[in-house]
Design an enzyme around this catalytic site. Structure first.
Site, PDB file in Angstrom:
ATOM      1  N   THR A 134       0.899  -0.993   0.652  1.00  0.00           N
ATOM      2  CA  THR A 134       0.020   0.458  -0.153  1.00  0.00           C
ATOM      3  C   THR A 134       0.603   0.938   0.130  1.00  0.00           C
ATOM      4  OG1 THR A 134      -1.203   1.264   1.703  1.00  0.00           O
ATOM      5  CG2 THR A 134      -0.532  -0.017   2.793  1.00  0.00           C
ATOM      6  N   ASP A 135       0.504   2.337  -1.024  1.00  0.00           N
ATOM      7  CA  ASP A 135       0.954   3.584  -0.484  1.00  0.00           C
ATOM      8  C   ASP A 135       1.184   4.191   0.668  1.00  0.00           C
ATOM      9  OD1 ASP A 135      -1.825   4.260  -0.041  1.00  0.00           O
ATOM     10  OD2 ASP A 135      -1.758   5.412  -2.188  1.00  0.00           O
ATOM     11  N   GLU A 136       0.157   3.514   1.499  1.00  0.00           N
ATOM     12  CA  GLU A 136       0.509   3.736   3.305  1.00  0.00           C
ATOM     13  C   GLU A 136       1.793   4.074   3.998  1.00  0.00           C
ATOM     14  OE1 GLU A 136      -3.160   3.276   5.087  1.00  0.00           O
ATOM     15  OE2 GLU A 136      -4.663   2.945   3.388  1.00  0.00           O
ATOM     16  N   TYR A 162      -2.001  -0.830  10.085  1.00  0.00           N
ATOM     17  CA  TYR A 162      -2.045  -1.047   9.232  1.00  0.00           C
ATOM     18  C   TYR A 162      -0.926  -1.118   8.000  1.00  0.00           C
ATOM     19  CZ  TYR A 162      -3.663  -2.301   4.224  1.00  0.00           C
ATOM     20  OH  TYR A 162      -3.639  -2.943   2.874  1.00  0.00           O
TER      21      TYR A 162
END
Length: 631
Positions: A134-136, A162
Site C-alpha cells: 500500500t501507499d500508506e 495497518y
C-alpha cells in the site's frame, strides 16, 4: 529490453475481497490461457459473489476457502493445480481490526503471511510472486501544491497500524528474497475505488447516503486529499507488474488525480441523482470527530511504472464513478461464509441445517469425530474441508436406555463419555480453528445457572460474564467448565463465539426431542418463567453474527422469560384448543423442589439485542404459531 513473463496456473489470495475480486474478473479474460485458483478466508469485506457469475462458472476458475496460514490446504492447492504464479492480495485492512485489535491484525498480516511464505518456499515451484502492498507505508504527504509524489525509495513512515503491518510484510519479503531467493516483485497501490468495495469505506458509504439524500458525515475538516485510482486500472497495473516487473523491485501503482472528501460527496450525489433519474439536490454535511491515524494526503509517483512497465491509468474519475454507482444500485446476492458442522445430526444440529439451507449458506457435515478419531485425523479433515466457519453442536444429553441427562450420572464410564462429548470435543475444535484460521462457534448451554437469592424470579438475570451457579447434575458441572474454558478463546479479536442456549424449541412437531413436541402432551406444566431459545429466531441471529465474524460469549435466548405453561396456553389459543394442561404454580411444594434441583433460570439478553435483535419469546411464539395455523 525486459523479457515478458507468461503465467500458466495462478493462485490469487484474497480474491473475494474488493480489489482481489475485481482483479479476478479482469484477469480471467486478459489471460485467456491461464487457470486460476482463488484462495480466500472470507473476512468481513469478502464475498464469493464478488467474482462475476461468468468467471465462477468458468472451467478455468476454482475457489478454495482457507486461511493462508493453513499449510496443508495451501500445499494441496499448489500441488494439485501446478501453481507457478501467486498474486497475493490477502490482508486484513479493516479499521476495526487494525485500529482496535492490532494484535490480531499482526497475526493476519504478518505472522500468517510468514507462514504463507514458508509454504511457498517448501513448495519450491513458484516462478513469480506478486506481493500487494500500500501507499500508506510512506505516511503522510504535504497538502501544498509543491509536494512531490513519494518514489519507491522514499523513506517509510507509517501513520497507522495497518501501514505498519504492511511494512513488516515487506520486510519479510526482502528477507525471503535474500535468504531463499524467492521470486517476488512488490506493488504499492494507491487509494482505489470501484465495484464490490466494503460498505464501511467512503465511496460505497457515500453512495448509500446519496440514495436516501441523507447527511454526509465528514471526519475532521473534509479537506483530506486522496488520489482516486479506478480498480480496473489497478488490475491492469498488476498485470503489467506480473508480466514485465523485475524481480526484487517495487512499483508504485497510482494516479495523480486527487479530490478531497467533501468534493467527493458532491460528485457521488450528482451521479446517484442522475442514475436514479431524479432532480439533483446538493449534499448536506455533518462534521464528526476525526478518526485516529487519518492521514491528510497520500501522493505517490508512478513514473517508474510508466517507464519500466508502460502502464498508467486510463479511466477518468467520472467514468469510474459512473461504473461504481451503477454496480452499487443493483441488487446483489451474498455468500460470505461456508460452514462445517460438528454434531449436525442431533436435534439442534438438524434445526441449524434448516436455517442454513433457507439462507442458502453452503455447509458440510464433518465426518471425523473428536474423541472417536485421532486429533490428527480430525485436524487433517478440518484443514481440507474448504470452509470458513465451524459450528460445534456436539454434546451428550442422553444415551441408550435413558432419554434425559440422567444418563450421564454414574461411574467412570459415564464421566469419560460426559467429558469427551461435552468438554473435550468443544475445546479441541476451538484450538484447531484458532490454529488454521477459522471462525468458531460453540453452541453451549445455560443449564448451568439456577434462580437464587441474587437472581430471583422476575429479578436480575444472569449475564454473559457470570460464572456457573448450578451444579445439580453431572451434565451441568461439565458444561459449566466448558463454558469457562471458552473464555480463554474470547481474547480481543479472536474469532470464537460461545453461545448459550436453553430449552431449545422449534416448530417441528415430528421431532421427538423438540421441547414443544413434548410439552403439548403433558397434563401438568410448571408456571415458572424461564428463558427459551426459539431456534428459528436464535439460529438466524447466530448466523448474522458469524457473518460479521463476531467473538465472545453470548446468551442466545429470546428476551423476556416465559413459563412452559404459558407457551402451551398460547399454542392452545392459536393452534389446537384440545390441549389443556394444568399449571403448577411457583408457590407449590413441588415447584420449590424442582427449583432447587433443576437449572431453571433467566438469561440477560441486553448484549444480544444490541448485536442481533430477536423477538421476545411471547411475540415470537405468537408469530410462529399463527404461521403453523396458516400452514
Amino acid at each position: 529490453m525486459t523479457t515478458s513473463y507468461t503465467p500458466k496456473n495462478v493462485a490469487i489470495t484474497g480474491g473475494c475481497g474488493f480489489i482481489g475480486s475485481n482483479f479476478v474478473n479482469y484477469i480471467h479474460d486478459a489471460w485467456p490461457n491461464c487457470n486460476f485458483v482463488n484462495i480466500d478466508k472470507l473476512i468481513l469485506n469478502s464475498d464469493t459473489q464478488n467474482v462475476s457469475e461468468a468467471v465462477r462458472s468458468s472451467p478455468r476458475y476454482k475457489l478454495v476457502l482457507t486461511d493462508i496460514k493453513n499449510e496443508a490446504a495451501i500445499l494441496n492447492v499448489f500441488e494439485e493445480n501446478e501453481i507457478d504464479t501467486v498474486i497475493h492480495f490477502a490482508a486484513d485492512c479493516t479499521s476495526t481490526r487494525c485500529y482496535n485489535e492490532t494484535a490480531e491484525a499482526v497475526q493476519n498480516n504478518i505472522l500468517s503471511f510468514i507462514q504463507f511464505l514458508d509454504t511457498v518456499r517448501h513448495y519450491g515451484k513458484i516462478q513469480r510472486f506478486v506481493h500487494i502492498s500500500t501507499d500508506e507505508v510512506y505516511g503522510d504527504s504535504d497538502l501544498s501544491e509543491n509536494e512531490q509524489g513519494k518514489v519507491e525509495s522514499s523513506r517509510l513512515m507509517p501513520g497507522n497500524p495497518y501501514a505498519a503491518t504492511k511494512i513488516a510484510g515487506e520486510a519479510y519479503v526482502r528477507a525471503y528474497q535474500k535468504q531463499y531467493n524467492l521470486p517476488i516483485v512488490t506493488a504499492r497501490m494507491n487509494n482505489i475505488y470501484g465495484p464490490n468495495q466494503w460498505d464501511v469505506k467512503v465511496v460505497p458509504r457515500f453512495i448509500e447516503i446519496a440514495k436516501v439524500r441523507g447527511e454526509y458525515t465528514i471526519q475532521g475538516t473534509g479537506k483530506q486529499l486522496r488520489s482516486w485510482l479506478f480498480v480496473d486500472d489497478a488490475s491492469a497495473g498488476l498485470k503489467a507488474v506480473t508480466e514485465k516487473g523485475k524481480l526484487n523491485e517495487i512499483y508504485n501503482l497510482g494516479t495523480y488525480y486527487e479530490k478531497n472528501v467533501a468534493d467527493l460527496a458532491k460528485t457521488i450525489q450528482e451521479e446517484v441523482d442522475r442514475q436514479l433519474d431524479r432532480p439533483h439536490q446538493p449534499p448536506r454535511y455533518k462534521s464528526i470527530p476525526d478518526r485516529p491515524y487519518n492521514d491528510l494526503r497520500y501522493l505517490i509517483s508512478i513514473e517508474k511504472a510508466k517507464e519500466d512497465l508502460g502502464w498508467e491509468p486510463t479511466t477518468s474519475f467520472d467514468e469510474g464513478m459512473r461504473i461504481t454507482v451503477a454496480s452499487a444500485l443493483k441488487e446483489h446476492k451474498h455468500v460470505k461464509m461456508h460452514v462445517a458442522i460438528y454434531g449436525g445430526k442431533g436435534y439442534v444440529g438438524q434445526e441449524l441445517q434448516h436455517v442454513l439451507r433457507a439462507r442458502e449458506i453452503p455447509y458440510v457435515l464433518a465426518t471425523k469425530k473428536v474423541g472417536f478419531d485421532s486429533d490428527e485425523e480430525v485436524e487433517r479433515e478440518l484443514a481440507l474441508l474448504g470452509v470458513t466457519h465451524v459450528i460445534c453442536v456436539t454434546g451428550r444429553t442422553h444415551g441408550p436406555g435413558c432419554n434425559t441427562i440422567e444418563y450421564l450420572e454414574g461411574g467412570p464410564d459415564k464421566v469419560f463419555i460426559n467429558v469427551r462429548d461435552n468438554m473435550y470435543s468443544a475445546t479441541i475444535l476451538a484450538h484447531m480453528c484458532r490454529k488454521i484460521g477459522l471462525h468458531y462457534t460453540y453452541i453451549g448451554t445455560g443449564y448451568m445457572f439456577a434462580y437464587d437469592k441474587q437472581h430471583s424470579i422476575g429479578g436480575a438475570e444472569f449475564k454473559e460474564e457470570d460464572e456457573p451457579t448450578f451444579f445439580g447434575s453431572a451434565y451441568s458441572v461439565v458444561k459449566g467448565f466448558t463454558d469457562r474454558q471458552m473464555n480463554y478463546f474470547n481474547q480481543n479479536g479472536w474469532e470464537n463465539l460461545n453461545v448459550r442456549i436453553t430449552l431449545p424449541l422449534s416448530l417441528d412437531l415430528d421431532q421427538p426431542r423438540n421441547l414443544l413436541s413434548k410439552i403439548i402432551k403433558y397434563k401438568e406444566l410448571f408456571d415458572i418463567p424461564v428463558s427459551l431459545t426459539i431456534l428459528p429466531d436464535c439460529m438466524n441471529a447466530m448466523c448474522n453474527l458469524m457473518e460479521q465474524r463476531t467473538g465472545g460469549t453470548l446468551n442466545l435466548v429470546n428476551p423476556e422469560p416465559i413459563s412452559l405453561y404459558e407457551v402451551v396456553k398460547i399454542y392452545k389459543e392459536i393452534v389446537d384448543e384440545t390441549v389443556n394442561p394444568t399449571p403448577i404454580g411457583v408457590e407449590t411444594e413441588r415447584a420449590q423442589q424442582l427449583l432447587a434441583t433443576k437449572g431453571n433460570c433467566a438469561l440477560d439478553t441486553e448484549k444480544l439485542q444490541k448485536l442481533a435483535p430477536v423477538l421476545s419469546a411471547k411475540d415470537s411464539l405468537v408469530k410462529h404459531f399463527n404461521e403453523m395455523k396458516a400452514n
